[in-house]
Design an enzyme around this catalytic site. Structure first.
Site, PDB file in Angstrom:
ATOM      1  N   CYS A  16      -0.257   3.728  -6.981  1.00  0.00           N
ATOM      2  CA  CYS A  16      -1.337   3.188  -6.146  1.00  0.00           C
ATOM      3  C   CYS A  16      -1.663   1.821  -6.717  1.00  0.00           C
ATOM      4  O   CYS A  16      -1.779   1.657  -7.942  1.00  0.00           O
ATOM      5  CB  CYS A  16      -2.565   4.086  -6.173  1.00  0.00           C
ATOM      6  SG  CYS A  16      -4.009   3.373  -5.325  1.00  0.00           S
ATOM      7  N   HIS A  68      -4.276   0.149  -6.835  1.00  0.00           N
ATOM      8  CA  HIS A  68      -5.549   0.022  -7.547  1.00  0.00           C
ATOM      9  C   HIS A  68      -5.410   0.372  -9.024  1.00  0.00           C
ATOM     10  O   HIS A  68      -6.174  -0.114  -9.867  1.00  0.00           O
ATOM     11  CB  HIS A  68      -6.601   0.965  -6.953  1.00  0.00           C
ATOM     12  CG  HIS A  68      -7.224   0.485  -5.688  1.00  0.00           C
ATOM     13  ND1 HIS A  68      -6.534   0.399  -4.511  1.00  0.00           N
ATOM     14  CD2 HIS A  68      -8.488   0.076  -5.416  1.00  0.00           C
ATOM     15  CE1 HIS A  68      -7.349  -0.034  -3.563  1.00  0.00           C
ATOM     16  NE2 HIS A  68      -8.536  -0.247  -4.090  1.00  0.00           N
ATOM     17  N   CYS A 128       0.871  -1.172   0.000  1.00  0.00           N
ATOM     18  CA  CYS A 128       0.000   0.000   0.000  1.00  0.00           C
ATOM     19  C   CYS A 128       0.905   1.218   0.000  1.00  0.00           C
ATOM     20  O   CYS A 128       1.720   1.389   0.910  1.00  0.00           O
ATOM     21  CB  CYS A 128      -0.889  -0.010   1.239  1.00  0.00           C
ATOM     22  SG  CYS A 128      -1.922   1.472   1.461  1.00  0.00           S
TER      23      CYS A 128
END
Length: 300
Positions: A219, A221, A75
């Protein structure tokens, strides 16, 4: 399925870290892994440094309690806002032995996933920023690199600080993309509705410098938006995702730290934990991880 005795822990605020885990498992399939997604408290990108640090530390402690000797913060926000404090302040009390500062700590130098410091028999916590910043300058011919990330990662300035160490002549331009994680987590990453928000932030990044030739998806995602990003970025632009970079760095780390590698159990087992609905997690995780998963609920 019983929890492996000494798996490698992989932590993320939600689903995105599964894109990192996917590449790690493809590269190192023999190891056992526990993935913990703090879905009940996501997103981390809009939260304060103190809150992200508190949440991340709580999850790292749980992975230690489950037998992990090595935890990867998959993360960017947690790596930027929490990793240094955990490595420098908490590991001496959370783990047996002293762990030195490592990946992503501002002002810290060192190769790969770790860095200099006090090596000991204890547990380790690593991040995802340092491996990327060590190599990103090699991809740019113009010396102009763009970072697409959450607001928390951009505000931390972690990428600027770390890239400066390895590539002092590289210019770094950043753009926060607050709508991208919600788009991905709501399954809109391939829809026409995502076009406006993807194009908006690509244009804003490139307005900072027309010479940007390398863009990092900072990131976990964002790889799900890769097709859209490629659609709106100039065709000659190099778009970098972190999964492959981090997995290669982890291979190198384990080679250089045989005392840690020897403690990691190797039965090819995968365990998935979520702090929110297991039904929702299993449905979404399949998209990020690339195959079906069956998770367990974790109450924190």
């Amino acid at each position: 399925m019983p929890t492996p005795s000494q798996p490698i822990g992989v932590f993320d605020s939600g689903y995105g870290g599964l894109t990192i885990l996917r590449d790690i498992v493809q590269t190192l399939p023999q190891y056992d892994y526990i993935y913990l997604g703090d879905n009940a408290r996501t997103p981390y990108g809009t939260r304060s440094f103190e809150t992200v640090y508190h949440y991340t530390l709580e999850c790292v402690q749980h992975l230690f309690d489950r037998g992990c000797r090595l935890v990867v913060l998959a993360c960017n926000t947690a790596s930027a806002k929490a990793l240094r404090n955990i490595q420098q302040l908490d590991l001496p009390t959370l783990a047996t032995g002293l762990d030195g500062p490592g990946l992503d700590g501002p002002g810290l130098d060192g190769p790969g996933l770790d860095g200099p410091g006090l090596d000991g028999p204890g547990r380790r916590v690593l991040g995802v920023i340092r491996p990327t910043t060590e190599v990103i300058g090699n991809y740019s011919k113009t010396g102009n690199v763009g970072i697409l990330a959450t607001r928390g990662t951009v505000t931390s300035e972690s990428y600027r600080v770390e890239i400066e160490k390895f590539f002092p002549n590289v210019n770094v331009f950043q753009e926060a993309c607050p709508m991208w994680v919600p788009l991905v987590e709501n399954g809109e990453y391939a829809s026409p509705g995502a076009d406006y928000f993807v194009q908006q932030h690509i244009d804003r990044l490139l307005q900072q410098s027309p010479d940007i030739d390398t863009i990092l998806l900072a990131c976990t995602h964002y790889p799900l938006l890769l097709a859209k990003i490629q659609q709106f970025a100039p065709p000659e632009t190099t778009i970098l995702s972190q999964g492959g970079i981090v997995s290669k760095s982890l291979v190198d780390y384990l080679i250089r730290h045989p005392e840690i590698e020897a403690q990691c159990s190797k039965h090819g087992l995968r365990t998935f934990l979520t702090t929110d609905s297991t039904e929702d997690f299993d449905r979404q995780a399949t998209v990020f991880y690339g195959e079906p998963v069956q998770s367990e609920h974790l109450a924190l």
